[in-house]
Design a protein around this motif. Structure first.
Motif, PDB file in Angstrom:
ATOM      1  N   MET A   1       0.827  -1.202   0.000  1.00 33.87           N
ATOM      2  CA  MET A   1       0.000   0.000   0.000  1.00 33.87           C
ATOM      3  C   MET A   1       0.864   1.256   0.000  1.00 33.87           C
ATOM      4  SD  MET A   1      -3.067   0.887   2.619  1.00 33.87           S
ATOM      5  CE  MET A   1      -4.126   2.267   2.317  1.00 33.87           C
ATOM      6  N   LYS A   2       2.015   1.194   0.714  1.00 28.70           N
ATOM      7  CA  LYS A   2       2.912   2.339   0.776  1.00 28.70           C
ATOM      8  C   LYS A   2       3.312   2.787  -0.613  1.00 28.70           C
ATOM      9  CE  LYS A   2       7.288   3.770   2.882  1.00 28.70           C
ATOM     10  NZ  LYS A   2       8.399   3.329   3.753  1.00 28.70           N
ATOM     11  N   ASN A   3       3.663   1.854  -1.445  1.00 27.42           N
ATOM     12  CA  ASN A   3       4.093   2.194  -2.797  1.00 27.42           C
ATOM     13  C   ASN A   3       2.922   2.508  -3.708  1.00 27.42           C
ATOM     14  OD1 ASN A   3       6.787   1.869  -2.209  1.00 27.42           O
ATOM     15  ND2 ASN A   3       6.740  -0.328  -2.633  1.00 27.42           N
ATOM     16  N   LYS A   4       1.723   1.978  -3.375  1.00 28.84           N
ATOM     17  CA  LYS A   4       0.578   2.130  -4.272  1.00 28.84           C
ATOM     18  C   LYS A   4      -0.143   3.453  -4.076  1.00 28.84           C
ATOM     19  CE  LYS A   4       1.211  -2.409  -4.884  1.00 28.84           C
ATOM     20  NZ  LYS A   4       2.248  -3.188  -4.212  1.00 28.84           N
ATOM     21  N   ILE A   5      -0.391   3.833  -2.793  1.00 30.67           N
ATOM     22  CA  ILE A   5      -1.256   4.989  -2.584  1.00 30.67           C
ATOM     23  C   ILE A   5      -0.509   6.228  -2.110  1.00 30.67           C
ATOM     24  CG2 ILE A   5      -3.198   3.499  -2.040  1.00 30.67           C
ATOM     25  CD1 ILE A   5      -2.927   4.261   0.857  1.00 30.67           C
ATOM     26  N   ASN A 571       1.581  -8.600   0.798  1.00 29.07           N
ATOM     27  CA  ASN A 571       2.568  -7.520   0.865  1.00 29.07           C
ATOM     28  C   ASN A 571       1.968  -6.238   1.422  1.00 29.07           C
ATOM     29  OD1 ASN A 571       1.030  -7.283  -1.484  1.00 29.07           O
ATOM     30  ND2 ASN A 571       2.605  -6.089  -2.535  1.00 29.07           N
ATOM     31  N   GLU A 572       0.656  -6.040   1.230  1.00 29.30           N
ATOM     32  CA  GLU A 572      -0.008  -4.862   1.784  1.00 29.30           C
ATOM     33  C   GLU A 572      -0.249  -5.047   3.284  1.00 29.30           C
ATOM     34  OE1 GLU A 572      -0.225  -2.346  -0.114  1.00 29.30           O
ATOM     35  OE2 GLU A 572       0.244  -3.409  -1.948  1.00 29.30           O
ATOM     36  N   ALA A 573      -0.638  -6.244   3.664  1.00 35.43           N
ATOM     37  CA  ALA A 573      -0.879  -6.525   5.083  1.00 35.43           C
ATOM     38  C   ALA A 573       0.400  -6.401   5.900  1.00 35.43           C
ATOM     39  CB  ALA A 573      -1.478  -7.924   5.236  1.00 35.43           C
ATOM     40  N   SER A 574       1.541  -6.614   5.265  1.00 38.18           N
ATOM     41  CA  SER A 574       2.812  -6.518   5.983  1.00 38.18           C
ATOM     42  C   SER A 574       3.196  -5.072   6.286  1.00 38.18           C
ATOM     43  CB  SER A 574       3.926  -7.190   5.177  1.00 38.18           C
ATOM     44  OG  SER A 574       4.181  -6.473   3.979  1.00 38.18           O
ATOM     45  N   ILE A 575       2.592  -4.129   5.575  1.00 41.38           N
ATOM     46  CA  ILE A 575       2.921  -2.714   5.760  1.00 41.38           C
ATOM     47  C   ILE A 575       2.074  -2.086   6.863  1.00 41.38           C
ATOM     48  CG2 ILE A 575       2.873  -0.433   4.648  1.00 41.38           C
ATOM     49  CD1 ILE A 575       3.432  -1.901   2.002  1.00 41.38           C
ATOM     50  N   ILE A 576       0.803  -2.479   6.938  1.00 40.58           N
ATOM     51  CA  ILE A 576      -0.123  -1.888   7.896  1.00 40.58           C
ATOM     52  C   ILE A 576      -0.485  -2.938   8.934  1.00 40.58           C
ATOM     53  CG2 ILE A 576      -2.368  -0.782   8.185  1.00 40.58           C
ATOM     54  CD1 ILE A 576      -2.129   0.220   5.338  1.00 40.58           C
ATOM     55  N   PRO A 577      -0.009  -2.800  10.155  1.00 41.79           N
ATOM     56  CA  PRO A 577      -0.248  -3.823  11.179  1.00 41.79           C
ATOM     57  C   PRO A 577      -1.721  -4.168  11.368  1.00 41.79           C
ATOM     58  CG  PRO A 577       1.399  -2.260  11.938  1.00 41.79           C
ATOM     59  CD  PRO A 577       0.859  -1.708  10.650  1.00 41.79           C
ATOM     60  N   ASP A 578      -2.600  -3.177  11.212  1.00 39.82           N
ATOM     61  CA  ASP A 578      -4.023  -3.449  11.438  1.00 39.82           C
ATOM     62  C   ASP A 578      -4.574  -4.413  10.399  1.00 39.82           C
ATOM     63  OD1 ASP A 578      -6.269  -2.931  13.133  1.00 39.82           O
ATOM     64  OD2 ASP A 578      -7.179  -1.812  11.494  1.00 39.82           O
ATOM     65  N   PHE A 579      -3.960  -4.476   9.231  1.00 47.28           N
ATOM     66  CA  PHE A 579      -4.372  -5.454   8.222  1.00 47.28           C
ATOM     67  C   PHE A 579      -3.996  -6.864   8.666  1.00 47.28           C
ATOM     68  CE2 PHE A 579      -4.574  -2.711   4.102  1.00 47.28           C
ATOM     69  CZ  PHE A 579      -5.721  -2.117   4.584  1.00 47.28           C
ATOM     70  N   ASN A 580      -2.837  -6.992   9.313  1.00 47.42           N
ATOM     71  CA  ASN A 580      -2.448  -8.306   9.827  1.00 47.42           C
ATOM     72  C   ASN A 580      -3.393  -8.757  10.926  1.00 47.42           C
ATOM     73  OD1 ASN A 580      -0.263  -9.433   8.432  1.00 47.42           O
ATOM     74  ND2 ASN A 580       1.175  -7.997   9.364  1.00 47.42           N
ATOM     75  N   LEU A 581      -3.785  -7.823  11.776  1.00 38.58           N
ATOM     76  CA  LEU A 581      -4.692  -8.151  12.870  1.00 38.58           C
ATOM     77  C   LEU A 581      -6.111  -8.387  12.377  1.00 38.58           C
ATOM     78  CD1 LEU A 581      -3.467  -5.532  15.517  1.00 38.58           C
ATOM     79  CD2 LEU A 581      -3.055  -8.000  15.531  1.00 38.58           C
ATOM     80  N   ASN A 582      -6.466  -7.729  11.283  1.00 36.41           N
ATOM     81  CA  ASN A 582      -7.834  -7.787  10.776  1.00 36.41           C
ATOM     82  C   ASN A 582      -7.872  -8.249   9.322  1.00 36.41           C
ATOM     83  OD1 ASN A 582      -9.501  -6.531  13.062  1.00 36.41           O
ATOM     84  ND2 ASN A 582      -7.887  -5.007  12.773  1.00 36.41           N
TER      85      ASN A 582
END
Length: 587
Positions: A1-5, A571-582
Motif C-alpha cells: 500500500m505504501k508504494n501504491k497509494i 505484501n499490503e498486510a505486511s505494511i499496515i499492522p491493522d491489516f495483519n490483525l484484521n
C-alpha cells in the motif's frame, strides 16, 4: 500500500482525439507537482490521470475472458484448455499472495487492488491542489472538483466490494507518515464516505446530469454519482454487511434509489431502452436528447474485431474460441412469458439434475414443458443465449440454425472439452451482433451503470425495508419486466417470495454484466450457488426426436465463506499492522 497509494507520480497520458478538449493534454512526466498545477492544460491532464485508473471489464480479462466464467452464469471454455482465470479461480487458487482474476489480460488495471488505490491517490492529489491550480475558468474548477469526488467514490466502492472496508484516505501522505496509525474502519464508515462524496458532487450545479458531447465521452456525470450511491447503500444493507438485518440500512438504500429514479427519469432525461436485445449491441450516442437514455456510464474502450471471433459458434468462419458458455442454471432462471411465472423453482438434488418444475403453484402453472424447454420463455432468454434451434444470422450470407445436439454443427463436446464447442449446450448471445462478419469491429461498449440496475436496487431495498413489497417495489420491478415484454409480477407475494423474484430478475436482466458474482456474495448464498454448474446434452434420434439430459459440466472449489471477501494481499498486510490483525475471515 505504501508504494501504491502514497508515492506521488505523474502518469503520462497518451490520448487521441480533438485537441480542443482540455483533457487531451499530456503532463511532462518529469516535472514537479507544483509545476503541473501552475499550468492550465497540465492541471486538466492530471484529472485525466485519475480517469486512467478505471479498469477494463467486459471480455478484457486474461485471454479474452468474461468474469461470468467464475460465477454460476457460465462455464468458461478455457477450462481444461488454457490456464486462464476460471481454470485457476474455480479450483480455489485465490490466496493472499495470488489472485487468479489478476492474470495479465487485454485491458487496463488487471491488478484491481493496486489500480483502485492508484485512482484514490491521484484523486486525492488532484483535490488537494485544484483549489489554487491554474484552470481555464472557475466553472471548470467547480466541475472538476465534483467529478473527482465521484471518481474517488467509484474507486472506493469497487475496492470495498472486493476486499471489505479499507482505510479512508482523503489526503496524500508525507514521506514520514506513520502507517501503523492506519486502522480499518467499518464498512458503514466507508459507505458513509462514498455517499458524502456523491452528495457533494450531486449538489454541484456545474456537474452535468449526463454527458452530451463526444469529446467528453468517458467522463463522470451527476447520474453516475446517483448510481454509485444507490449501489453502495444496497451493498451496505445486504446480509454480508448487515448481519443484524437493520431495516434502517434497507430504508437508507431504498430512499437513495428512489431519489435517483425520481431525478433521473424527470423530464424523460433517462428511461429504459425499448429493445433489450439490441441495446447491448451498440455504443451510447451522446447528445442532449440521445436515443440511448438508459446508459449512465460506459467504459471508454475502443471497439475492435477480436470480440467477434472469441465469442461465437463453431459454424462462424474464423471463429477462434467460444469463450464463456451460459450455464443450465442461468437458462433455468428465465420465467415463462405467457404466465410471468418461474419455469424452474429449484432442484430436488445437490447436482441440479432433477429440476422442480413449476406446474403446481403456489401461483398459476408456468406452462413449462420438458419436451420443449426453450419455448415461450422470457424474451431476454432469446437475447442472451444461443440454444438448439435458434436462428443465427450471416453464416455465409444465410440464416444458420444452431445445432447443439450430438452430431450437430455446433454440438456440445463433453469429453474432452475444447475451446471451440460449447461446454454446456449453449452459446453466448448477449453483446453479439450475429450480422457482423468475423473480425468485423463490434460497436458495443461495457455499460458499467445503467438505469435498470437502479430500478432493481430500489425494488430489493423497498421490500426489505417494509417487511414485504409495497406498490412502489412492484412498480419498479415491473418497469424492468415490461420493457422485456414480460407481464407484471403476481400480486400478493410475501416478503420472501418477492425477495426471490427480485433475485431472479437481477439474474436475467443483468446476466453477464458482472453483477451475479458480487450479488451471491452480498446475499451470502455463495455456498448454495457456486459448487457446480450444469449443462444440457441433447440427443437426436433417427426420426428427429430430441431427448434432453442434464449433466454436471464443472465442479468447483471456491464456494466456502472465505471466498465472500477477497484476502488482503500479503505484501499490503505486511505494511499496515491493522491489516495483519484484521485480515479478512478465513485468510
Amino acid at each position: 500500500m505504501k508504494n501504491k497509494i502514497l508515492y506521488i507520480v505523474i502518469a503520462t497520458v497518451l490520448l487521441a482525439g480533438c485537441k480542443k478538449d482540455p483533457l487531451d493534454q499530456t503532463p511532462d512526466g518529469k516535472i514537479s507537482l507544483e509545476e503541473v498545477f501552475q499550468d492550465k492544460d497540465r492541471t486538466e491532464a492530471y484529472l485525466n490521470t485519475v480517469y486512467t485508473n478505471i479498469p477494463s471489464y467486459f471480455w478484457y480479462y486474461s485471454f479474452f475472458s468474461f468474469m461470468a466464467g467464475v460465477s454460476d452464469e457460465a462455464k468458461d471454455a478455457d477450462v481444461g484448455n488454457n490456464p486462464g482465470i476460471a481454470a485457476n479461480f474455480n479450483t480455489g487458487a485465490l490466496n493472499p499472495t495470488g489472485n487468479p482474476l489478476e492474470l495479465p489480460g487485454q485491458g487496463r488495471g488487471e491488478k484491481r487492488y493496486e489500480t483502485f488505490w492508484a485512482g484514490i491517490r491521484h484523486a486525492n492529489v488532484f483535490l488537494e491542489n485544484i483549489s489554487t491550480a491554474a484552470v481555464h475558468s472557475e466553472d471548470y474548477r467547480k466541475r472538476f472538483i465534483a467529478e473527482t469526488k465521484v471518481l474517488r467514490s467509484f474507486f472506493y466502492l469497487e475496492l470495498i466490494k472486493q476486499y471489505g472496508p479499507m482505510p479512508i484516505v482523503e489526503k496524500s501522505f508525507a514521506k514520514d507518515f506513520d502507517y501503523t496509525t492506519l486502522k480499518r474502519p467499518t464498512f458503514q464508515q466507508c459507505v458513509d464516505f462514498i455517499v458524502k462524496n456523491c452528495d457533494e458532487a450531486i449538489a454541484e450545479p456545474l456537474l452535468p446530469i449526463r454527458i452530451t458531447i463526444e469529446t467528453e465521452r468517458g467522463r463522470f456525470s451527476k447520474a453516475v454519482a446517483y448510481a454509485i450511491k444507490s449501489q453502495a447503500l444496497l451493498y451496505n444493507a445486504s446480509p454480508l454487511w448487515n448481519p443484524s438485518n437493520s431495516t434502517g440500512k434497507w430504508q437508507a438504500s431504498a430512499t437513495a434509489s428512489k431519489e435517483a429514479l425520481q431525478v433521473l427519469t424527470a423530464g424523460n432525461q433517462f428511461r429504459l431502452s425499448p429493445d433489450y436485445g439490441t441495446y447491448f449491441l451498440n455504443s451510447s450516442d451522446l447528445s442532449p436528447n440521445p436515443q440511448d437514455k438508459e446508459t449512465i456510464f460506459e467504459v471508454k474502450e475502443s471497439p475492435n474485431g477480436t470480440f467477434s471471433v472469441i465469442n461465437s459458434i463453431p459454424s462462424k468462419p474464423g471463429m477462434f474460441k467460444v469463450g464463456s458458455t451460459p450455464s443450465q442454471e442461468l437458462v433455468d432462471a428465465y420465467d415463462m412469458q405467457a404466465t410471468g411465472e418461474p419455469a424452474i423453482l429449484g432442484y430436488n438434488d445437490a447436482d441440479h439434475l432433477d429440476p422442480i418444475i413449476n406446474n403446481s403453484g403456489p401461483g398459476p402453472a408456468s406452462l413449462y414443458a420438458r419436451r420443449f424447454p426453450y419455448r415461450g420463455r422470457d424474451p431476454r432468454f432469446y437475447a442472451t443465449v444461443w440454444y438448439n434451434g435458434a436462428s443465427y444470422d450471416n453464416i455465409g450470407g444465410a440464416i444458420h440454425t444452431i445445432e447443439t445436439f450430438n452430431g450437430g454443427k455446433d454440438q456440445l463436446i463433453k469429453t474432452p472439452p475444447n475451446r471451440v464447442n460449447t461446454h454446456t449446450g449453449y452459446y453466448l448471445r448477449k453483446f453479439i451482433d450475429p450480422r457482423l462478419q468475423s473480425n468485423q469491429g463490434h460497436n458495443s461498449r461495457w455499460k458499467k451503470y445503467r438505469l435498470a440496475e437502479i430500478y432493481l436496487n430500489f425494488a430489493e431495498a423497498e421490500n426489505e425495508a417494509n417487511g414485504g413489497p409495497t406498490q412502489d417495489a412492484y412498480d419498479a420491478i415491473n418497469v424492468v419486466r415490461n420493457r422485456a415484454q414480460m407481464p407484471n409480477l403476481r400480486t400478493g407475494l410475501t416478503q420472501a417470495e418477492f425477495r426471490d423474484r427480485v433475485r431472479r430478475e437481477r439474474r436475467v436482466e443483468l446476466a453477464f454484466e458482472e453483477h451475479r458474482f458480487w450479488d451471491v456474495r452480498r446475499w451470502k448464498i455463495l455456498s448454495q450457488t457456486d459448487k457446480l454448474v450444469t449443462g444440457m446434452e441433447i440427443i437426436k434420434d433417427g426420426v428427429g426426436n430430441l431427448t434432453y439430459n442434464r449433466f454436471v459440466t464443472e465442479r468447483r472449489n471456491a464456494w466456502a465463506d472465505k471466498y465472500l471477501i477477497f484476502p488482503i494481499p500479503l505484501n499490503e498486510a505486511s505494511i499496515i499492522p491493522d491489516f495483519n490483525l484484521n485480515q479478512n475471515p478465513g485468510w
